[in-house]
Every structure is written in C-alpha cells, then in structure tokens.
Design a protein around this motif. Sequence first.
Motif, short mmCIF file in Angstrom:
data_model
loop_
_atom_site.label_atom_id
_atom_site.label_comp_id
_atom_site.label_asym_id
_atom_site.label_seq_id
_atom_site.Cartn_x
_atom_site.Cartn_y
_atom_site.Cartn_z
N TRP A 46 0.67 -0.95 0.10
CA TRP A 46 0.07 0.10 0.11
C TRP A 46 0.80 1.29 -0.06
O TRP A 46 0.59 2.22 -0.75
N GLU A 49 2.46 1.80 -3.41
CA GLU A 49 1.72 2.08 -4.46
C GLU A 49 1.22 3.75 -4.27
O GLU A 49 1.04 4.26 -5.23
N ASN A 50 1.06 4.17 -2.80
CA ASN A 50 0.54 5.54 -2.86
C ASN A 50 1.60 6.46 -2.70
O ASN A 50 1.19 7.52 -3.04
N LYS A 52 4.27 5.81 -4.73
CA LYS A 52 4.96 5.77 -6.06
C LYS A 52 6.54 5.71 -5.88
O LYS A 52 7.39 6.47 -6.32
N LYS A 80 -1.33 4.14 8.32
CA LYS A 80 -1.55 4.91 7.40
C LYS A 80 -1.74 6.22 7.72
O LYS A 80 -1.26 7.22 7.18
#
Length: 108
Positions: A46, A49-50, A52, A80
């Motif tokens: 996660w 992906e977030n 990059k 998060k």
Amino acid sequence: MDLSSPLFSLTVSEFSALMQEQFKLFQIPNVKKDVVFETDDVDINWVSENLKMPISTIRTKVSRMEMPCKKRGKPMGFSKKETIEWVEKGRPKVIQEIDFAPTRKNKK
C-alpha cells in the motif's frame, strides 16, 4: 399476548410465541459480509503504491530510520495516518524526531 398471567400458566405454544416476540426485540441486524472495515494498519505494498516508491527504497528508508514504521521485519507494518503525516511534513528523517535518552557516562 396477555402478560398479566404468570409464566407457569402458559401453554407451550403461548410460551414459544412469547419467546419469539422477545427475541425479535433483541435481534441484531445482520452485517453485510462484503462490508470492509477500514483500519489504520497497512502493508508495504500500500505504501509503495501510494507514495510511488519502490519497495526496496521503502525498506532502505525504514532501516535507516528515515521513514516511520510500526513493525520492522517481515511482514513490515505501517500506520496509514503516520505515513500520510510524514509525507505532508515533507518527509523528514524519523531519526531526527526521536527523543533519545541521555547516554550513560562510562563508569571509572
């Protein structure tokens, strides 16, 4: 149903109907199985992906204490909330934020 009469005077069918009525009052609605409860815990995929950012770079930054991490090792765990705050602050090195305890003086 007449609730003024004592329970022992009810017939089996009347008692059964009374119990069904009472259980309906306390029945919890079914939770849909496809509902996903969102948690604060996320994995390295996660984060990758977030942000990059390649996973290898994330592992390097965590090992150098340049990135916040809840759990080191395999599997790595991230918060998060902490990750988003870290990005918003401009990605400061985490080691600078740590309040180190004073070092002990060598005993002579």
